[in-house]
Design a protein around this motif. Structure first.
Motif, PDB file in Angstrom:
ATOM      1  N   UNK A  89       0.833  -1.202   0.000  1.00 58.34           N
ATOM      2  CA  UNK A  89       0.000   0.000   0.000  1.00 58.34           C
ATOM      3  C   UNK A  89       0.867   1.252   0.000  1.00 58.34           C
ATOM      4  N   UNK A  90       1.881   1.288   0.857  1.00 63.31           N
ATOM      5  CA  UNK A  90       2.799   2.427   0.891  1.00 63.31           C
ATOM      6  C   UNK A  90       3.492   2.593  -0.463  1.00 63.31           C
ATOM      7  N   UNK A  91       3.929   1.503  -1.037  1.00 65.65           N
ATOM      8  CA  UNK A  91       4.654   1.548  -2.309  1.00 65.65           C
ATOM      9  C   UNK A  91       3.759   2.088  -3.423  1.00 65.65           C
ATOM     10  N   UNK A  92       2.533   1.609  -3.474  1.00 66.49           N
ATOM     11  CA  UNK A  92       1.608   2.051  -4.519  1.00 66.49           C
ATOM     12  C   UNK A  92       1.224   3.519  -4.324  1.00 66.49           C
ATOM     13  N   UNK A  93       0.983   3.921  -3.075  1.00 64.68           N
ATOM     14  CA  UNK A  93       0.654   5.326  -2.793  1.00 64.68           C
ATOM     15  C   UNK A  93       1.756   6.261  -3.257  1.00 64.68           C
ATOM     16  N   UNK A  94       2.995   5.817  -3.144  1.00 66.24           N
ATOM     17  CA  UNK A  94       4.142   6.637  -3.532  1.00 66.24           C
ATOM     18  C   UNK A  94       4.552   6.440  -4.989  1.00 66.24           C
ATOM     19  N   UNK A  95       3.782   5.602  -5.696  1.00 67.14           N
ATOM     20  CA  UNK A  95       4.032   5.332  -7.123  1.00 67.14           C
ATOM     21  C   UNK A  95       5.466   4.855  -7.358  1.00 67.14           C
ATOM     22  N   UNK A  96       5.886   3.897  -6.524  1.00 66.26           N
ATOM     23  CA  UNK A  96       7.210   3.299  -6.645  1.00 66.26           C
ATOM     24  C   UNK A  96       7.023   1.871  -7.154  1.00 66.26           C
ATOM     25  N   UNK A  97       7.698   1.544  -8.222  1.00 67.01           N
ATOM     26  CA  UNK A  97       7.607   0.170  -8.734  1.00 67.01           C
ATOM     27  C   UNK A  97       8.425  -0.754  -7.833  1.00 67.01           C
ATOM     28  N   UNK A  98       8.110  -2.024  -7.898  1.00 64.90           N
ATOM     29  CA  UNK A  98       8.849  -2.993  -7.090  1.00 64.90           C
ATOM     30  C   UNK A  98      10.314  -3.057  -7.557  1.00 64.90           C
ATOM     31  N   UNK A  99      10.533  -2.805  -8.843  1.00 64.04           N
ATOM     32  CA  UNK A  99      11.901  -2.785  -9.372  1.00 64.04           C
ATOM     33  C   UNK A  99      12.664  -1.597  -8.793  1.00 64.04           C
ATOM     34  N   UNK A 100      12.025  -0.440  -8.765  1.00 59.46           N
ATOM     35  CA  UNK A 100      12.683   0.744  -8.213  1.00 59.46           C
ATOM     36  C   UNK A 100      12.946   0.578  -6.725  1.00 59.46           C
ATOM     37  N   UNK A 101      11.999   0.003  -6.000  1.00 57.87           N
ATOM     38  CA  UNK A 101      12.198  -0.242  -4.572  1.00 57.87           C
ATOM     39  C   UNK A 101      13.359  -1.206  -4.361  1.00 57.87           C
ATOM     40  N   UNK A 102      13.467  -2.170  -5.218  1.00 53.08           N
ATOM     41  CA  UNK A 102      14.573  -3.119  -5.132  1.00 53.08           C
ATOM     42  C   UNK A 102      15.916  -2.401  -5.295  1.00 53.08           C
ATOM     43  N   UNK A 103      15.997  -1.537  -6.277  1.00 54.05           N
ATOM     44  CA  UNK A 103      17.229  -0.780  -6.522  1.00 54.05           C
ATOM     45  C   UNK A 103      17.534   0.136  -5.336  1.00 54.05           C
TER      46      UNK A 103
ATOM     47  N   UNK B  71      11.225   6.512   2.139  1.00 53.81           N
ATOM     48  CA  UNK B  71      11.159   7.731   2.940  1.00 53.81           C
ATOM     49  C   UNK B  71      10.083   7.637   4.036  1.00 53.81           C
ATOM     50  N   UNK B  72      10.066   6.499   4.713  1.00 55.98           N
ATOM     51  CA  UNK B  72       9.148   6.244   5.816  1.00 55.98           C
ATOM     52  C   UNK B  72       9.946   5.996   7.091  1.00 55.98           C
ATOM     53  N   UNK B  73       9.260   6.029   8.209  1.00 52.81           N
ATOM     54  CA  UNK B  73       9.850   5.609   9.473  1.00 52.81           C
ATOM     55  C   UNK B  73       9.514   4.136   9.659  1.00 52.81           C
ATOM     56  N   UNK B  74      10.386   3.421  10.303  1.00 56.99           N
ATOM     57  CA  UNK B  74      10.149   1.998  10.553  1.00 56.99           C
ATOM     58  C   UNK B  74       8.824   1.792  11.277  1.00 56.99           C
ATOM     59  N   UNK B  75       8.496   2.684  12.185  1.00 54.62           N
ATOM     60  CA  UNK B  75       7.252   2.552  12.963  1.00 54.62           C
ATOM     61  C   UNK B  75       6.002   2.632  12.089  1.00 54.62           C
TER      62      UNK B  75
ATOM     63  N   UNK C 263      13.791  -1.943   7.747  1.00 51.84           N
ATOM     64  CA  UNK C 263      14.456  -0.648   7.878  1.00 51.84           C
ATOM     65  C   UNK C 263      14.962  -0.158   6.522  1.00 51.84           C
ATOM     66  N   UNK C 264      15.533  -1.034   5.733  1.00 53.25           N
ATOM     67  CA  UNK C 264      16.015  -0.672   4.398  1.00 53.25           C
ATOM     68  C   UNK C 264      14.851  -0.255   3.497  1.00 53.25           C
TER      69      UNK C 264
END
Length: 57
Positions: free
Chosen positions: A3-17, A49-53, A42-43
């Protein structure tokens, strides 16, 4: 996490990088087939650009 990834429009490939975590591992985390360690979370949080919490609210 997805949900966080989609809200931020980050692809799974970009998140991986950005996080240094393999695409397949991220896929397994998102599909709840594996539980990530706190270090991995944490990574991911840093890459999005989120907090772990934020994952625990």
């Amino acid at each position: 996490m997805r949900t966080f990834r989609i809200e931020r429009k980050i692809s799974i490939v970009q998140l991986s990088v950005d996080s240094g975590i393999s695409r397949s591992h991220l896929f397994y985390i998102e599909s709840k087939k594996t539980i990530p360690s706190l270090e991995t979370l944490s990574k991911i949080a840093k890459a999005m650009n989120l907090h772990l919490r934020d994952f625990f609210v």
